[in-house]
Design an enzyme around this catalytic site. Structure first.
Site, PDB file in Angstrom:
ATOM      1  N   HIS B 261       0.833  -1.201   0.000  1.00  0.00           N
ATOM      2  CA  HIS B 261       0.000   0.000   0.000  1.00  0.00           C
ATOM      3  C   HIS B 261       0.878   1.265   0.000  1.00  0.00           C
ATOM      4  O   HIS B 261       0.703   2.162  -0.834  1.00  0.00           O
ATOM      5  CB  HIS B 261      -0.926  -0.015   1.222  1.00  0.00           C
ATOM      6  CG  HIS B 261      -1.843   1.166   1.301  1.00  0.00           C
ATOM      7  ND1 HIS B 261      -3.143   1.128   0.858  1.00  0.00           N
ATOM      8  CD2 HIS B 261      -1.644   2.427   1.754  1.00  0.00           C
ATOM      9  CE1 HIS B 261      -3.708   2.306   1.044  1.00  0.00           C
ATOM     10  NE2 HIS B 261      -2.816   3.112   1.586  1.00  0.00           N
ATOM     11  N   GLU B 262       1.824   1.310   0.937  1.00  0.00           N
ATOM     12  CA  GLU B 262       2.686   2.507   1.017  1.00  0.00           C
ATOM     13  C   GLU B 262       3.565   2.633  -0.217  1.00  0.00           C
ATOM     14  O   GLU B 262       3.858   3.733  -0.671  1.00  0.00           O
ATOM     15  CB  GLU B 262       3.528   2.487   2.293  1.00  0.00           C
ATOM     16  CG  GLU B 262       2.717   2.466   3.599  1.00  0.00           C
ATOM     17  CD  GLU B 262       1.576   3.463   3.637  1.00  0.00           C
ATOM     18  OE1 GLU B 262       1.702   4.560   3.046  1.00  0.00           O
ATOM     19  OE2 GLU B 262       0.539   3.141   4.246  1.00  0.00           O
ATOM     20  N   HIS B 265       1.767   4.608  -2.813  1.00  0.00           N
ATOM     21  CA  HIS B 265       1.927   6.065  -2.632  1.00  0.00           C
ATOM     22  C   HIS B 265       3.333   6.501  -3.051  1.00  0.00           C
ATOM     23  O   HIS B 265       3.501   7.511  -3.736  1.00  0.00           O
ATOM     24  CB  HIS B 265       1.730   6.434  -1.153  1.00  0.00           C
ATOM     25  CG  HIS B 265       0.304   6.380  -0.674  1.00  0.00           C
ATOM     26  ND1 HIS B 265      -0.688   7.149  -1.223  1.00  0.00           N
ATOM     27  CD2 HIS B 265      -0.289   5.660   0.325  1.00  0.00           C
ATOM     28  CE1 HIS B 265      -1.844   6.903  -0.585  1.00  0.00           C
ATOM     29  NE2 HIS B 265      -1.624   6.004   0.360  1.00  0.00           N
ATOM     30  N   GLU B 291      -4.711   7.944  -3.113  1.00  0.00           N
ATOM     31  CA  GLU B 291      -5.229   6.696  -2.558  1.00  0.00           C
ATOM     32  C   GLU B 291      -5.561   5.701  -3.675  1.00  0.00           C
ATOM     33  O   GLU B 291      -5.471   4.486  -3.474  1.00  0.00           O
ATOM     34  CB  GLU B 291      -6.463   6.997  -1.681  1.00  0.00           C
ATOM     35  CG  GLU B 291      -6.910   5.869  -0.791  1.00  0.00           C
ATOM     36  CD  GLU B 291      -5.990   5.574   0.403  1.00  0.00           C
ATOM     37  OE1 GLU B 291      -5.046   6.350   0.661  1.00  0.00           O
ATOM     38  OE2 GLU B 291      -6.219   4.546   1.067  1.00  0.00           O
TER      39      GLU B 291
END
Lengths: 492, 492
Positions: B261-262, B265, B291
């Site tokens: 997830h990170e 980003h 997101e």
């Protein structure tokens, strides 16, 4: 508190914040920052430096300090010291044009790259023109600050308040002769390779260092352990003092003594009385005092028999293969005296000779007795005379240290002053604590911790090195205590 | 470039430096800072915030931006966007008195402590008075910014430029009904405990994550991996984007999906075209766009069959005990659909229902239809209605999220917008790359990387979410693609 003092401390608070930010930007650069971020980081650092310079040269700041300086006699002891140190800093900043600061910064930045390149390629010619410029700008700097004083005296005063060439000569000349004599009386012996006997895994060593440094007294609630290429300690802010080590997996002694050395700096900064911390922007200002605490912990405690009687068991807990060695093996390997080329790897006996060599060369260059061209040759011949060895590679000779490329000329002597000061503290400490060896053998560092906390760390920048030595030991710096320590340890 | 633009970009550069410093102070606080340094750190952060506020409200800055705004039509596309975003930021800052900013900051700081305490003690009463104040000040904030608009519209616009309650209702109402129907059609099944089958050592997992994230395309020359309590990504500066994960040794799926997830980003921020980066102070400004990239990589790639066909072998290399599982076991466990209480642990099907619940409650409070007193009860009854479960503990109910205590009201919807946007990107990507599954199965992420770099990451903050969707996919946000993706994956 009077209004001007209130104003002053609120301006000082801003400076401290900016210094904290600058320290964190540097720390991050050495620890976690990705490689390609360097250009952006340089700009961020430059911006903070510009902010600091603009604050320190703003009329608001200058007027506040000058106004307090006018009422100097009416101030408390702490306020006096604080104002004095701030005025020193401000006077220096206001004497330099921003053009000069910028030009010099650019030269130093280029010189560091050139030095690194020259060292890699064993080619002095790459560094020479920038070294020339660095010495030129250093002379100009000293002239701008105070042209009524000797150049080297101005530089020394930057790093060790009030220190002069004459004082140093009085200290270093007899010291050189004594150490040379001692060195000649010590027979060479070989290493048992205790600390090179296996691979020392970084993750295990990290845990070992955490246990060791905490045991001695470093407080991890106010500190943290980082990993870097060259060990250093840095104060980021209140209750925030970081030590950083280099893990050398093939040579544990390098890693451990480096960690203890940085702990000596860190434990000092952690234990400054917050009230006295008002006297400066950041770290304790005397480099000799600072280095005395790191060298004392590294050498007089960390390379001592009682320390290793206790610590060998801790080491064996993390590295069971070390059971084949005893504390005397470790002690013996950690205290080998060698005629070697590299200052940072040298022992307690020869270390100061490396420094005196640099001190003599720096003066000779500034006095135009030696040309930049001649440095390699002069270096080698002095090395042969003082240490009896001649480096074959220039990277092991005059290109070994980063300092000159950073414009840190006049800095080296503070390392020796640190060693000598350490000797004097250690003498007084052992008189006050005749049982200290028994304590440390049993892993009890409270005698050490409390004595130094009370008598040294507590005061922060309130006193100069000589003032504090006088207050606590009854006399100003006297090298005889260091000589006595060396003789007792090395001359049988 | 005209003089005013030059001036503008040099002022923007200062803002970027200050934003970088602020980001680094926060990152360090979450990673390496010692516990007792927190008070000093708060002061340093406060000082930087004050500097930023003073720069952004200085006449020099205001005049420069207003003057460029007057010649808006003559500016280039990039300059237009940059000036517009800066003006938005400046207008907000200048509409708030520093007294209001300070008071609100204090309330939020206290509310965060109270929330944490209330959650620990399962006692809503501890948080209630400060939650009340937070909502009050949030309403006042919206009034100060623009009292001609609905409160919630002002708040939404802060987090997702141009978004309104009416638009959200049009999106969320049908979405809620669709998802509830899908949820009802999926039978519950049990976990094989693939990711809980052993202890997953932090040091091994770190190496695994480094290999995985680098393989996907995260560049460690411009990034670094840190350890924190709650995973996050942060841009420190040019070529400096850090991802931070939490290592949960008893549940590897938590650690891995958090890391991916990170990375979503981070890989976005690393690949913004430097030219377009001129358009904003720091991170890409649309939270929905941001997101969309983290959720797409985490879910549509990272929880997909092709990903696990490749990745199970990497996992088994680091954890040989995992040989007893195959990729289908991993896929199955990573895609369990459950009626659960906690948003951050919820699956792709129920996640948006958790968000819609919060969106409805936030509006009801701001519209004074629900009192602060009544939140726990309203929460539970909505939860029962939407998800068919009722939390027994308040820490698993309305106290589970930190957002309200931080004053982040109107923020939750951006998470769902991110999911929906991800669905739309994914649809277009799979049309352009019908062979993407084959590529990923073989560990080749170049198709993914290049498509998103070219069509999304490249543009930075140049467009709003809807503008970029329109440009690349041909239409503004349309939830049907997300629904289609969910149906294809979960409804057999």
């Amino acid at each position: 508190m009077n209004k001007t003092l209130e104003k002053y401390y609120s301006l000082l608070e801003e400076m401290k914040h900016l210094n904290s930010i600058s320290a964190l930007l540097s720390l991050d650069q050495e620890t976690n920052m990705p490689p390609l971020a360097i250009e952006g980081r340089s700009k961020q650092m430059g911006y903070v430096e510009k902010l600091i310079h603009s604050k320190i040269t703003a009329p608001e700041y200058i007027n506040t300090i000058n106004s307090l300086y006018d009422q100097y006699d009416d101030l408390s002891e702490i306020d006096k010291r604080s104002v004095l140190l701030s005025k020193r800093e401000m006077d220096r900043s206001t004497k330099l044009s921003s053009q000069f600061v910028e030009e010099f910064a650019e030269i130093k930045s280029k010189a560091q790259n050139a030095w690194f390149d020259a060292k890699q390629k064993e080619d002095y010619g790459i560094f020479k023109p920038l070294l020339q410029k660095t010495f030129e700008y250093t002379s100009r700097y000293a002239d701008l600050i105070d042209n009524s004083k000797k150049i080297y005296d101005v530089l020394l005063d930057d790093y060790e308040e009030g220190m002069t060439v004459d004082q140093l000569n009085n200290i270093f000349n007899p010291l050189r002769d004594e150490l040379t004599q001692i060195l000649n009386s010590i027979p060479e012996r070989s290493s048992k390779n205790v600390f090179k006997s296996q691979k020392f895994d970084k993750d295990i060593t990290r845990k070992l260092i955490k246990e060791m440094t905490a045991k001695i007294g470093y407080d991890y609630n106010k500190g943290a352990l980082g990993e870097v290429h060259h060990p250093f300690e840095t104060r980021i802010g209140d209750n925030d003092v970081r030590i950083n080590v280099k893990y050398q997996e093939d040579e544990l002694s390098y890693t451990l003594t480096g960690a203890i050395h940085e702990e000596g700096h860190g434990i000092y900064e952690q234990n400054v009385n917050p009230e006295y911390f008002k006297t400066s922007f950041g770290e304790v200002s005397s480099l000799a005092l600072h280095e005395s605490q790191s060298r004392l912990l590294e050498n007089m405690i960390g390379r001592s028999k009682p320390f290793w009687k206790y610590f060998i068991k801790v080491l064996q807990k993390y590295y069971p293969e070390m059971n084949k060695f005893n504390y005397e093996d470790a002690y013996s390997d950690l205290n080998l005296v060698k005629r070697s080329f590299i200052r940072t790897e040298s022992d307690e006996v020869t270390y100061n000779l490396h420094i005196i060599l640099r001190f003599e060369i720096e003066q000779a260059i500034l006095n135009k007795e030696v040309k930049i061209d001649e440095i390699p040759e002069v270096w080698n011949s002095k090395m042969q005379k003082m240490l009896g060895v001649t480096p074959k590679l220039i990277s092991e000779g005059c290109l070994q240290d980063v300092h000159w490329s950073m414009g840190a000329i006049g800095y080296f002597p503070t390392y020796s002053l640190g060693n000598l000061t350490a000797g004097q503290w250690f003498n007084k400490f052992t008189i006050d604590h005749p049982d200290y060896e028994k304590q440390i053998e049993s892993g009890d560092f409270s005698g050490y911790f409390n004595w130094f906390k009370t008598n040294v760390w507590n005061y922060g920048s309130l006193y100069t090195c000589n003032q504090l030595l006088k207050k606590i030991t009854g006399e100003e710096l006297n090298p005889k205590y260091f000589i006595k320590y060396i003789k007792e340890k090395y001359v049988k």
